[in-house]
Design a protein around this motif. Sequence first.
Motif, short mmCIF file in Angstrom:
data_model
loop_
_atom_site.label_atom_id
_atom_site.label_comp_id
_atom_site.label_asym_id
_atom_site.label_seq_id
_atom_site.Cartn_x
_atom_site.Cartn_y
_atom_site.Cartn_z
N CYS A 19 0.84 -1.19 0.00
CA CYS A 19 0.00 0.00 0.00
C CYS A 19 0.88 1.25 0.00
N ARG A 21 0.16 4.24 0.24
CA ARG A 21 -0.28 5.19 1.27
C ARG A 21 0.34 4.85 2.64
N ARG A 22 0.40 3.55 2.93
CA ARG A 22 1.01 3.15 4.20
C ARG A 22 2.50 3.51 4.19
N LEU A 223 -4.12 4.85 -1.95
CA LEU A 223 -4.55 3.80 -1.03
C LEU A 223 -4.65 2.50 -1.80
N LYS A 229 -5.66 -5.64 3.03
CA LYS A 229 -4.44 -5.08 3.61
C LYS A 229 -4.77 -4.11 4.75
N CYS A 230 -5.98 -3.61 4.76
CA CYS A 230 -6.37 -2.61 5.76
C CYS A 230 -6.84 -3.25 7.07
N CYS A 233 -4.28 -2.90 9.61
CA CYS A 233 -3.32 -1.81 9.40
C CYS A 233 -3.48 -0.76 10.50
N ARG A 236 -5.44 2.68 9.91
CA ARG A 236 -6.81 2.68 9.38
C ARG A 236 -7.55 3.98 9.66
N CYS A 239 -7.39 6.56 7.08
CA CYS A 239 -7.90 6.24 5.74
C CYS A 239 -9.38 5.92 5.72
N ARG A 241 -10.85 3.27 6.69
CA ARG A 241 -11.00 1.93 6.11
C ARG A 241 -11.29 0.92 7.22
S1 SF4 Z 1 -5.61 1.46 6.11
FE1 SF4 Z 1 -5.44 0.50 4.11
S2 SF4 Z 1 -5.26 2.20 2.67
FE2 SF4 Z 1 -4.79 3.02 4.70
S3 SF4 Z 1 -2.58 2.86 4.91
FE3 SF4 Z 1 -3.45 1.02 5.80
S4 SF4 Z 1 -3.43 -0.47 4.12
FE4 SF4 Z 1 -3.20 1.54 3.21
#
Ligand code: SF4
Length: 273
Positions: A19, A21-22, A223, A229-230, A233, A236, A239, A241
């Motif tokens: 990702c 963004r991560r 993203l 993947k979120c 994470c 989150r 984002c 998510r």
């Molecule tokens: S929540 Fe999802 S989109 Fe946001 S940084 Fe983590 S993996 Fe990436």
Amino acid sequence: MPNSLTTLSQSSLQDYVDCPRRFQLRYVDRLSYPAIESEPTLENEKHQQEGEYFHRLVQQHLIGIPAEQISKVANTPNLQRWWENFLAQPDFRNLGDFGSLLPEATLSAPLGKFRLLAKYDLIAIAKDKVTIYDWKTYRKRPRNEFLSARMQTRVYRALLVHAGAHLNHNAPFEPEQIEMIYWFSDFPNEPARFAYTSAQYKRDWDLLLKLSDEIKSASLYPLTDDRTKCLFCPYRSYCERGVRAGDADQAEAEVEAEELFDVNFEQIGEIAF
Ligand code: SF4
């Protein structure tokens, strides 16, 4: 890309491919993880800390501290079990047969505009063969296909070819001499073994160069489209998510989560014996 980012590692590259963004939040913006609030996360942290402590115990053993002394400080149920599993492995009892053991070795090499850095749990060098060992304290045993595609598997083998000549009388190791073994402390009889070939080495190094070029010129960090993947994470909340993964993805999403909470071994204090 800010000039302050000069080093890439298997973790930052894995974040980038998982990702962008991560990657941005963690390595470009350098945001620390939001506060840990939920019970499962606290459990993850504890497990992760025990995992790092286990790495340190093995390292201490490999540099000569007797097993009996180590056993005394393996003092939680997890640590005790992992340590007993380690000692029971015939492969590890015979590590002395290798010509040279390099626990917690660090290798690095230029990669495009960056420096690629890897810290190995153990590089074991025999006459015609070199083995990369990596200890994993995962609660689940990931599939070999999953591990084979991980940046760690690619970076560790490729970097050993690329930057390991000083360990081999100044001649680069042939890829065919290299094997990487993940040993799972809770699945001691199911290690994952990955041999290497020149074709794989070329493929890996080309990929690493391509990724470093992309990272160097990146200005947008989208993203990920893969919402699994979120699931665990830590970013989150940045984002919006809040997702649930399907059961089939759960096990490996959890493995990925364990890696996200990795504590670097240099952050772990010395162990008093
Ligand atoms: S929540 Fe999802 S989109 Fe946001 S940084 Fe983590 S993996 Fe990436």
